[in-house]
Motif scaffolding. Structure first.
Motif, PDB file in Angstrom:
ATOM      1  N   THR A  36       0.845  -1.191   0.000  1.00 55.38           N
ATOM      2  CA  THR A  36       0.000   0.000   0.000  1.00 55.38           C
ATOM      3  C   THR A  36       0.880   1.240   0.000  1.00 55.38           C
ATOM      4  OG1 THR A  36      -1.776  -1.131   1.202  1.00 55.38           O
ATOM      5  CG2 THR A  36      -1.793   1.283   1.229  1.00 55.38           C
ATOM      6  N   ASP A  70      -4.550  -6.121  -7.397  1.00 54.45           N
ATOM      7  CA  ASP A  70      -4.692  -6.029  -5.940  1.00 54.45           C
ATOM      8  C   ASP A  70      -3.370  -6.026  -5.191  1.00 54.45           C
ATOM      9  OD1 ASP A  70      -7.400  -5.865  -6.101  1.00 54.45           O
ATOM     10  OD2 ASP A  70      -7.771  -7.999  -5.709  1.00 54.45           O
ATOM     11  N   ARG A  88      -1.881  -1.159  -3.752  1.00 55.51           N
ATOM     12  CA  ARG A  88      -3.025  -0.359  -3.318  1.00 55.51           C
ATOM     13  C   ARG A  88      -2.548   1.038  -2.942  1.00 55.51           C
ATOM     14  NH1 ARG A  88      -5.312  -5.176   0.698  1.00 55.51           N
ATOM     15  NH2 ARG A  88      -5.459  -6.768  -0.946  1.00 55.51           N
TER      16      ARG A  88
END
Length: 209
Positions: free
Chosen positions: A14, A35, A38
């Motif tokens: 992330t 995915d 992020r």
């Protein structure tokens, strides 16, 4: 500590960014990592080198050129133009959010039709002490895959997960082609089954979800 490699695997990276909508659009256009990458809004201040490089390892030079090309078209800037080296072929770009990305291959020639396939997604942390940080992660269940003394360490990771590697901070900055000075937040969080914690250099991990 009996922890499986699957538990220690980094499921997602992330990035903390100033503009989540812009960053989401950039990464979808540039690399298409899905995915595994992020973004969320940054809250803490940061300045200079954030102490890490995100590396995409591919099979041949044409893939390097394709990924760098879409990143530049989407708004990235060139830090190191793609070129041949002793190790293969690669280049470094900086995303609009400030993250440093290296796209590279060990091959020096194209041997198959062009693709955009990414073989490995690697988070390379630039740390103060490779030896100490290596031990920190070993104590948390990670298994060393490659180790070159106090210079470089790469941990094992299941196929399809994000790999973790350690480099000295100055060496990482030199490899990226940027000044090693920096302060504030790293603006990166690693999601795994062994989080949450912060390592000796302040890199944050959280429980994968």
């Amino acid at each position: 500590m009996n922890i499986s490699t699957d538990q220690t695997a980094i499921e997602a990276v992330t990035l903390e960014v100033p503009d989540t909508a812009a960053a989401t659009a950039f990464y979808a256009a540039a690399f298409g990592l899905g995915d595994q990458l992020r973004v969320r809004a940054a809250e803490a201040p940061t300045a200079g080198f954030r102490g890490y490089i995100l590396s995409l390892v591919v099979s041949q030079p044409s893939t390097v050129d394709s990924l760098i090309g879409t990143a530049l078209d989407a708004g990235a800037t060139t830090v190191k133009p793609a070129k041949k080296s002793f190790w293969g072929y690669g280049g470094v770009i900086q995303a609009p959010d400030g993250a440093i990305w290296k796209i590279a291959t060990s091959a020096k020639k194209n041997t198959e039709p062009a693709t955009r396939k990414i073989d490995d997604f690697v988070v390379l942390l630039g740390v103060d002490s490779v030896k100490a940080t290596k031990q920190f992660y070993v104590d948390r269940g990670l298994t060393v895959g490659k180790s070159f003394g106090s210079k470089y360490v790469e941990f094992e990771a299941p196929a399809g997960s994000v790999k973790l590697a350690l480099y000295g901070r100055k060496a990482a900055a030199k490899d990226a082609g940027v000044d090693p000075e920096g302060s504030g937040s790293h603006w990166i969080v690693l999601g795994s089954g062994i989080g949450p914690f912060a390592d000796p250099d302040g890199f944050a991990w959280e429980a994968a979800h």
